[in-house]
Design an enzyme around this catalytic site. Structure first.
Site, short mmCIF file in Angstrom:
data_model
loop_
_atom_site.label_atom_id
_atom_site.label_comp_id
_atom_site.label_asym_id
_atom_site.label_seq_id
_atom_site.Cartn_x
_atom_site.Cartn_y
_atom_site.Cartn_z
N GLU A 80 33.00 14.76 65.86
CA GLU A 80 32.66 14.52 67.26
C GLU A 80 33.93 14.59 68.13
O GLU A 80 34.99 14.10 67.74
CB GLU A 80 32.00 13.14 67.40
CG GLU A 80 31.78 12.68 68.82
CD GLU A 80 30.70 13.47 69.55
OE1 GLU A 80 30.21 12.97 70.57
OE2 GLU A 80 30.35 14.58 69.12
N ASP A 108 28.65 13.65 63.42
CA ASP A 108 29.81 13.03 64.07
C ASP A 108 31.00 12.87 63.14
O ASP A 108 32.15 13.02 63.55
CB ASP A 108 29.41 11.66 64.63
CG ASP A 108 28.38 11.76 65.74
OD1 ASP A 108 28.58 12.61 66.63
OD2 ASP A 108 27.38 11.03 65.70
#
Length: 252
Positions: A80, A108
């Site tokens: 992310e 992420d």
């Protein structure tokens, strides 16, 4: 809200959030609630990762800032915050190296200890509903989901919370503090309710109309409350490395 975000979050996180929004044609100065949400999500991802390492035996250990353990491997790979092309490059590299199944959506984090991708969620809504929405979107048992709320609740795949209780408590405390600081400035209601946010945006734009051409005076003072709110968890050495990795311009 924009002023609050710039005072509340680490400058690198603000920079990454601005970059992510601009990549999708969004303006942080207009979509301030989304700006705040992205910064919050980024910070939780970094907090999830920070201080967690894997030693030479493959065990997960926690190392606080300042300890001389530079040779240890970070337990989590942060995906992310990177631009989409670089993020997919990192994901493909991990899949090729580990043999793990490639996800359909960008996750992420990657957990080298558990050998799985991780999807982090931060919700202003009912946590069970948000978890189900995430799970329905991802449609993969290979990606681990971990959701946090601003009320201190959390929910994870198979109730496997990955991190130790202290690390998770640090994240929950930070989210609760953000909520309290927003509320004290009258920002929380519009942050939670999209309808209220639109009403507030129209009101703000109307207030700006008469003085659109006037110079704006900006205060750079930080209140005592925000000084305590400023995150102290980031490893300065890793911050510099992440900044260089995440924000460098692609070569043409």
């Amino acid at each position: 809200m924009e002023d609050f975000v710039r005072q509340c979050f680490n400058p690198m996180i603000v920079e990454l959030a601005e970059k992510a929004m601009k990549e999708y044609g969004e303006d942080p100065k207009i979509e301030t609630n989304k700006f705040a949400a992205i910064c919050t999500h980024l910070e939780v991802c970094f907090m999830y990762s920070d201080f967690h390492f894997i030693d030479e035996r493959g065990d997960s250990i926690i190392v606080e800032v300042g300890d001389p353990n530079a040779l240890l491997k970070h337990r989590f790979e942060i995906i992310e915050g990177r631009d989409r092309n670089m993020a997919w490059t990192v994901v493909n590299s991990i899949c090729n190296t580990t043999g793990v199944e490639k996800p359909k959506f960008l996750p992420d984090l990657y957990d080298y200890k558990e050998n799985r991708f991780v999807e982090i969620g931060v919700t202003r809504r009912e946590i069970h509903i948000y978890y189900l929405e995430k799970a329905n979107k991802i449609k993969s048992e290979k990606t681990h989901i971990h959701i946090f709320s601003f009320t201190g609740e959390e929910m994870a795949t198979k109730a496997d919370y990955t991190l130790d209780e202290e690390s998770r408590a640090r994240i929950k405390t930070r989210l609760f503090t953000i909520r309290q600081e927003m509320a004290s400035r009258g920002l929380w209601d519009s942050f939670v309710s999209p309808r209220e946010a639109k009403r507030q945006l129209k009101k703000d734009l109307k207030l700006q109309e008469p003085c659109a051409g006037s110079p704006t005076k900006v205060s750079h003072r930080t209140s005592p409350a925000l000084k305590t709110l400023e995150p102290m968890w980031m490893d300065s050495n890793r911050t510099a490395a992440l900044r260089a990795s995440f924000l460098k311009c692609p070569k043409k």
